[in-house]
Design an enzyme around this catalytic site. Structure first.
Site, mmCIF file in Angstrom:
data_model
loop_
_atom_site.group_PDB
_atom_site.id
_atom_site.type_symbol
_atom_site.label_atom_id
_atom_site.label_comp_id
_atom_site.label_asym_id
_atom_site.label_seq_id
_atom_site.Cartn_x
_atom_site.Cartn_y
_atom_site.Cartn_z
ATOM 1 N N ARG A 27 7.748 -9.460 -11.187
ATOM 2 C CA ARG A 27 7.034 -8.873 -10.052
ATOM 3 C C ARG A 27 5.618 -9.447 -9.924
ATOM 4 O O ARG A 27 4.702 -8.749 -9.486
ATOM 5 C CB ARG A 27 6.964 -7.349 -10.150
ATOM 6 N N ARG A 31 2.803 -5.587 -5.367
ATOM 7 C CA ARG A 31 1.905 -4.521 -4.927
ATOM 8 C C ARG A 31 0.567 -4.448 -5.663
ATOM 9 O O ARG A 31 -0.367 -3.830 -5.171
ATOM 10 C CB ARG A 31 2.616 -3.172 -5.058
ATOM 11 N N ARG A 40 2.168 -7.129 3.610
ATOM 12 C CA ARG A 40 3.208 -6.127 3.826
ATOM 13 C C ARG A 40 2.851 -5.188 4.988
ATOM 14 O O ARG A 40 3.711 -4.838 5.798
ATOM 15 C CB ARG A 40 3.452 -5.330 2.553
ATOM 16 N N ASP A 77 14.470 -9.526 -3.119
ATOM 17 C CA ASP A 77 14.900 -8.279 -3.736
ATOM 18 C C ASP A 77 16.298 -8.468 -4.305
ATOM 19 O O ASP A 77 17.087 -9.271 -3.772
ATOM 20 C CB ASP A 77 14.906 -7.141 -2.716
ATOM 21 N N TYR A 154 23.976 0.406 -7.554
ATOM 22 C CA TYR A 154 23.320 0.794 -6.304
ATOM 23 C C TYR A 154 24.340 0.991 -5.180
ATOM 24 O O TYR A 154 24.203 1.899 -4.343
ATOM 25 C CB TYR A 154 22.304 -0.259 -5.884
#
Length: 354
Positions: A27, A31, A40, A77, A154
């Site tokens: 990552r 963020r 974003r 992702d 998922y």
């Protein structure tokens, strides 16, 4: 073909001699960087960035402008494949990923088609090409995918899960149906990674985020078996050089020896696995990647530097180590603390590569 100016990461994965221990970070584009948050916001959503090759390229390159990382990783992702299969991926603030059409019946699974990455996930492949062009040979580019088992969790659960009740019920009650799903996913994942390699990814990583929730027998049958199937289908050479591959199972410390027998060049270690013990157990069979606790980056900078040294000391002399966190960086980490980690790895590790 552009000459690669810094191939330390690739050589370490192949256990070739290096001058220092290379580092990248799970990552690393994301963020914790204010410049990412700005992109974003302008894109309107996380998937708005992922599905725009120009924005995905920009975000991939952002951490390399701040830090001396030895590799870039594609900004995307792990759930792009289920989305391409028609499950309707969306992200809910504070809740994570959700699928509009989770797998609920055998018919849902039977009708799934193997993806065509060039068509179904063209935005990712276009992003890979654009990133390689913009990297201009500075550092290698890592491509990635979620593992078949992790994607299945998922797809069956409909999103994140605390106990994985639905997917484990399917696994236990209808194992052959579960194998049908996992085989389709393994072939899709391999096609996806091979398309990334053909487009310019110089190493690839399989993220088995939820393999560690399984019992040992179930891990072998429903996770590791399909990780190996992916590995057996991978392109191993492109542009005249080897394409290293990495398998990371979060919570997989129990099974390192079996993971090392699957053919992957390197194993990612989570922070709960002692890297000295791991190296002793796998010997020279694979390289190791990891494994600073992501929470360590909340400590002060002197402590971070000491924790970096401890991991390097535990791995010891020689190549075959890529420094990384034991999982992804958390969103409120101070970027200056990331710089401390990166610089400490580069400065301190040189004594182990004389």
């Amino acid at each position: 073909m552009t000459t690669l100016k810094n191939d330390t990461f690739l050589r370490a994965l192949l256990k070739q001699p290096v001058d220092y221990t290379p580092i990248w970070m799970m990552r690393q584009a994301g963020r914790y960087l204010p410049e990412y948050r700005k992109v974003r916001e302008e894109a309107g959503s996380f998937m708005g960035v992922c599905t725009n090759p120009e924005l995905a390229c920009e975000v991939t390159l952002q951490p390399l402008r701040r830090f001396n990382f030895d590799a870039a990783i594609l900004f995307s992702d792990i759930l792009t494949i289920p989305d391409a299969m028609g499950l309707g991926l969306h992200f809910t603030e504070g809740e994570g990923p959700k699928f509009e059409r989770p797998l609920r019946t055998s018919a849902d699974i039977e009708k799934l088609a193997i993806i065509d990455p060039g068509t179904d996930l063209r935005y990712v492949i276009d992003a890979v090409r654009l990133i390689r062009q913009n990297l201009a040979g500075s550092v290698p580019l890592i491509g990635f995918s979620g593992s078949p088992w992790t994607l299945a969790t998922y797809m069956v659960e409909g999103g994140s899960s605390k106990n994985f009740a639905k997917v484990k019920a399917l696994m236990n009650n209808e194992p052959q149906l579960m194998h049908t799903l996992l085989d389709k996913l393994a072939r899709s994942v391999a096609a996806y990674l091979n398309a990334q390699i053909a487009a310019g990814a110089q190493a690839v990583m399989l993220f088995d985020t939820w393999g560690g929730v399984l019992s040992s027998d179930d891990y072998r049958e429903f996770s590791l078996r399909y990780a190996k199937q992916v590995r057996d289908l991978l392109i191993l050479e492109n542009e005249g050089r080897r394409v290293p591959n990495i398998l990371f199972t979060k919570g997989g410390g129990l099974w390192l020896e079996e993971m090392a027998n699957t053919g992957y060049d390197a194993l990612g270690l989570d922070w709960q696995t002692d890297i000295h013990s791991a190296r002793t157990r796998v010997g020279d069979k694979v390289a190791l990647q990891g494994n600073l606790d992501p929470m360590a980056l909340y400590a002060n900078q002197d402590v971070i530097a000491e924790k970096v040294k401890t991991i390097l000391d535990k791995f010891g002399h020689g190549s075959g180590h890529v420094f990384n966190l034991g999982h992804g960086i958390l969103p409120d980490i101070n970027p200056e603390y990331v710089k401390t980690m990166v610089d400490s790895v580069h400065d301190y590790s040189r004594s182990y590569h004389c």
